[in-house]
Write an enzyme that holds these catalytic residues in place. Structure first.
Site, short mmCIF file in Angstrom:
data_model
loop_
_atom_site.label_atom_id
_atom_site.label_comp_id
_atom_site.label_asym_id
_atom_site.label_seq_id
_atom_site.Cartn_x
_atom_site.Cartn_y
_atom_site.Cartn_z
N ASN A 167 -17.00 59.16 -48.18
CA ASN A 167 -17.49 60.49 -47.85
C ASN A 167 -18.88 60.76 -48.40
O ASN A 167 -19.66 61.50 -47.80
CB ASN A 167 -16.52 61.55 -48.39
N ASP A 195 -9.97 52.23 -48.32
CA ASP A 195 -10.70 51.86 -49.53
C ASP A 195 -9.74 51.56 -50.67
O ASP A 195 -9.93 50.60 -51.43
CB ASP A 195 -11.70 52.95 -49.92
N VAL A 245 -21.13 51.78 -49.09
CA VAL A 245 -21.36 50.64 -49.98
C VAL A 245 -21.44 49.39 -49.12
O VAL A 245 -20.55 49.12 -48.30
CB VAL A 245 -20.23 50.52 -51.02
#
Length: 255
Positions: free
Chosen positions: A9, A109, A13
């Site tokens: 959000n 994630d 990466v």
């Protein structure tokens, strides 16, 4: 070479792996106004900085908690190389057994974090991920994903504090020299930084009380190096944990 990308959000990466090890990790802000070309330029520049030739890229994998950005990033990669991109979701093999009430609700994630954590560290295991939210992922002694804890992230707490008060300023997120502040900025820094570190120590104690045993604790994410040294509990910082998990999942699904 394999591209590994996590869309969060707050940040995207980005890294590159040689099939086993993550060679570098970089971050860029997740912005709804950015175009696929802008992301492509960032990816290309980072590969150039780290002396990686685009022609050496064989594939890529994406985890995303921002559906609106997923296709945008996929198109950005396609501008650079016509490679197949795996997106973690239904039908993707992870090897992770999730024993929560609704496994489908678990963010990709956190799945990648857990896959890498189980591969590299002894269980039971707690993984701290410092993102927009601060999350605790609990892996039991059977290497099952047992559950999570979600706390407000440090930056979210900072922004809420500043936006809801008339006289508190925006500050940099770094530890003050003393816990007890003597000016407004140091008072805010202490509350946000030392307060978060103390809450982590307290939550880890409660997790271990519930599990009935000690755990290995790993931390990852942008603010981990700022917060973790202030915790009383011994915690390992592994900034590349998520991307290593993506690489493991890629290897399970390639071809």
């Amino acid at each position: 070479m394999i591209l590994t990308i996590d869309i969060g959000n707050t940040n995207i990466v980005f890294g590159c792996s040689d099939g086993k090890d993550v060679l570098f990790i970089e971050r860029i802000a997740t912005r709804s106004t950015s175009t696929d070309t802008e992301y492509a330029i960032f990816f290309k520049n980072m590969l150039d900085i780290h002396s990686i030739n685009i022609s050496d890229i064989e594939g890529g994998i994406i985890s995303s908690v921002v559906p609106s950005a997923t296709n945008l990033v996929k198109r950005a990669v396609k501008k650079l190389s016509d490679i197949d991109i795996i997106v973690i979701g239904p039908g993707i093999k992870t090897g992770l057994k999730i024993v929560t009430d609704n496994p489908a609700q678990l963010g990709s994630d956190l799945v990648a974090d857990a896959v890498a954590g189980i591969a590299e560290y002894p269980v039971p295991l707690v993984i701290l991920d410092f993102g927009t939210a601060t999350t605790f992922s609990v892996i039991n002694e059977r290497k099952e994903y047992a559950g999570s804890i979600i706390m407000s992230g440090v930056k979210v707490s900072h922004d809420s504090l500043v936006s809801r008060t008339a006289q508190l300023p925006k500050i940099s997120l770094e530890a003050p020299k003393h816990v007890v502040g003597t000016n407004t900025i140091d008072c805010m820094k202490s509350g946000l930084i030392y307060g978060t570190a103390s809450s982590i120590d307290g939550m880890l104690e409660r997790i271990e009380d519930e599990l009935g045993r000690k755990t290995t604790v790993i931390a990852t994410g942008g603010l981990a190096p700022t917060i973790i040294p202030l915790c009383k509990r011994s915690i390992v910082i592994d900034d590349m944990l998520l991307l290593k998990g993506l690489m493991i999942i890629y290897n399970k699904n390639k071809g």
